[in-house]
Write an enzyme that holds these catalytic residues in place. Structure first.
Site, PDB file in Angstrom:
ATOM      1  N   ARG A  64       0.838  -1.212   0.000  1.00 21.68           N
ATOM      2  CA  ARG A  64       0.000   0.000   0.000  1.00 21.68           C
ATOM      3  C   ARG A  64       0.867   1.255   0.000  1.00 21.68           C
ATOM      4  O   ARG A  64       0.538   2.244  -0.671  1.00 21.68           O
ATOM      5  CB  ARG A  64      -0.925  -0.017   1.217  1.00 21.68           C
ATOM      6  N   HIS A  68       0.592   4.192  -2.729  1.00 18.26           N
ATOM      7  CA  HIS A  68       0.347   5.595  -2.372  1.00 18.26           C
ATOM      8  C   HIS A  68       1.519   6.493  -2.775  1.00 18.26           C
ATOM      9  O   HIS A  68       1.327   7.677  -3.049  1.00 18.26           O
ATOM     10  CB  HIS A  68       0.069   5.715  -0.875  1.00 18.26           C
ATOM     11  N   ASN A  97      -3.595   8.832   4.286  1.00 14.96           N
ATOM     12  CA  ASN A  97      -2.483   8.208   5.013  1.00 14.96           C
ATOM     13  C   ASN A  97      -2.514   8.405   6.517  1.00 14.96           C
ATOM     14  O   ASN A  97      -2.028   7.547   7.263  1.00 14.96           O
ATOM     15  CB  ASN A  97      -1.150   8.763   4.481  1.00 14.96           C
ATOM     16  N   HIS A 196      -6.048  -6.227  -2.522  1.00 19.81           N
ATOM     17  CA  HIS A 196      -6.909  -6.336  -1.343  1.00 19.81           C
ATOM     18  C   HIS A 196      -7.280  -7.785  -1.057  1.00 19.81           C
ATOM     19  O   HIS A 196      -8.200  -8.045  -0.287  1.00 19.81           O
ATOM     20  CB  HIS A 196      -8.165  -5.482  -1.525  1.00 19.81           C
TER      21      HIS A 196
END
Length: 333
Positions: A64, A68, A97, A196
């Site tokens: 992740r 990001h 975040n 996911h």
């Protein structure tokens, strides 16, 4: 915890994909550190394995971070920068975040291990890319040769983090637009959403789907009824918003294609997950979901390609940027 598909995942994970890339991508290559830090992949993998002994979630958290990072300013390690010195606003404090992104300490530990072997050579941006690959392969997913040679950015972009990173409440249209803005298509969207298949999400991220979807006072009608009951037990109304639910209710810590069968069963945890299957969007997107649900090898192959596509978003190369000594701050600050 169920690991019933781990064997098939590992079998499919033996697929190693050799990719030809265009001139625009050729600045990055898998042998970039072949002479300057030949063991970097092993160093990163070993450090991650150690971290996983006490935190099974860390792999999902690190992929992740890479995601990001790449969606804001390109893959330049800017997501790792703390506020201080010339960094007046940190991406860590951006909406997607803050109190959510995690794993920064593990990145620091990996960087220390790399620096001990190859000081001043490997960028923090490349460490994120390598950690993402190790996170997937160690969880039973595919392995691939990570393209390397990124350098670290000198600035952070908190406003970009707020506007550019796909959100868990985004509609399919918004998701598609955000991916398109960084050169990724709908196949990349569906494939990368498959990350996911492991990890967790806090109740506060999705609880509106359970009780008051879009202000209706009712749950999201696309949530499977049995799944809704389960999620309400984990996330009671007005309960602890930091409580965690598995992104994949079937094989929570295994990288497999169950994410897509979950969508077919209306068991996508986040709105942005279920949007891929249960909206009036293009039939082609539903067809990709169905293909990945029935063919794990097809998912793994496309996931690898899409990760490489994402890793090629606006990298700093050559004399641009720097090789940070400390991933949390630019050199000299």
């Amino acid at each position: 915890m169920s690991f019933y598909s781990l064997t098939s995942s590992i079998a499919a994970a033996t697929i190693f994909i050799t990719l030809l890339f265009s001139n625009s991508q050729a600045q990055l290559n898998s042998s970039f550190y072949a002479t300057t830090c030949p063991n970097v992949t092993t160093i990163v993998r070993n450090a991650l394995q150690q971290a996983m002994q006490s935190d099974i979630r860390i792999g999902a958290s690190l992929i992740r971070l890479h995601f990001h990072d790449c969606f804001v300013n390109g893959c330049d390690g800017s997501v790792l920068l703390d506020r201080g010195g010339n960094i007046t606003q940190s991406e860590k404090d951006g909406g997607p975040n803050t109190n959510s992104a995690r794993g920064f300490g593990v990145v620091d530990n990996i960087k220390t291990a790399v620096e001990n072997s190859c000081p001043g050579v490997v960028s923090c941006a490349d460490i994120l890319a390598l950690a993402a690959e190790s996170s997937v392969s160690l969880a039973g997913g595919p392995s691939w040769n990570v393209l390397l040679g990124r350098r670290d950015g000198l600035r952070a972009n908190q406003s970009g983090a707020n506007s550019s990173i796909p959100a868990p409440i985004d509609s399919l249209s918004n998701l598609t637009s955000k991916f398109s803005a960084v050169g990724l298509d709908t196949t990349d969207l569906v494939a990368l959403s498959g990350a996911h298949t492991f990890g967790r999400a806090q109740c506060r991220i999705f609880s509106s789907r359970l009780y008051n979807f879009n202000g209706t006072g009712n749950p999201d009608p696309t949530v499977n009824g049995t799944y809704l009951t389960t999620l309400r037990r984990i996330c009671p109304q007005n309960g602890n918003g930091s409580a965690l639910a598995n992104l994949d209710p079937t094989t929570a810590d295994t990288f497999d294609n169950n994410y897509y069968t979950n969508l077919q069963n209306n068991q996508g945890l986040l709105q942005s997950d279920q949007e891929l299957f249960s909206t009036n969007g293009p039939a082609a997107i539903v067809a990709i979901v169905n293909n990945f649900a029935s063919n794990q090898t097809a998912f793994f192959q496309q996931f690898v390609q899409s990760m490489i596509n994402m890793g090629n978003i606006s990298p700093l190369t050559g004399s641009n940027g720097e090789i940070r000594a400390d991933c949390k701050k630019v050199n000299g600050s």
